[in-house]
Design a protein around this motif. Sequence first.
Motif: not given
Length: 171
Positions: A122, A126-130, A133, A136, A162
């Motif tokens: 993360l 952080p955008k790719k592994y959100d 979503t 992600g 999460h």
Amino acid sequence: MLNRSSKNLTTEQEAYDYALDILSYRDYSRKDMELKLKRKGADTGIIKSTIQKLLEYGFLDEKRYGQRVFEAWLSKKYYGRCHLRLELQKKNVAERYINGILAQFSEAEEQERAEKALQSCLKRNPKKYDPATQEGRAAIGRYLYARGFASKYIQKSINNIHGSVILMDDC
């Protein structure tokens, strides 16, 4: 110290001296030692007697070798049980020792490692592994699966990060 020339090993004493020389640097599995001696041109009879002699004197101890591989692997913080199994197999540790070594690695440790790996992932992107979503979570699943974690640890880690229960498709 034995000269490491490309000379073939023709006698038991040469093979034994060579084996002791390379064992002075690091441990080897029985299979790896056989391969080393074979590459140096020793015949099957010489290899068998040399291996037997090394085993008798305790210079070749596959259980100890497997334990050392495990201890070195422990320093790799972001890998799971499946990665450990593959590492031991790659190092030619006998299957009878692999299960004993894997038993030393608890489920709690694997869960903790999965969560640390996820946190690292993360921070990385952080955008790719959100985890909020679907894409992600899929990327996280692939990331952790590639590092040897089972899907149950991947799911638990994502749920813990999460903060809610998210059911993942099988990775």
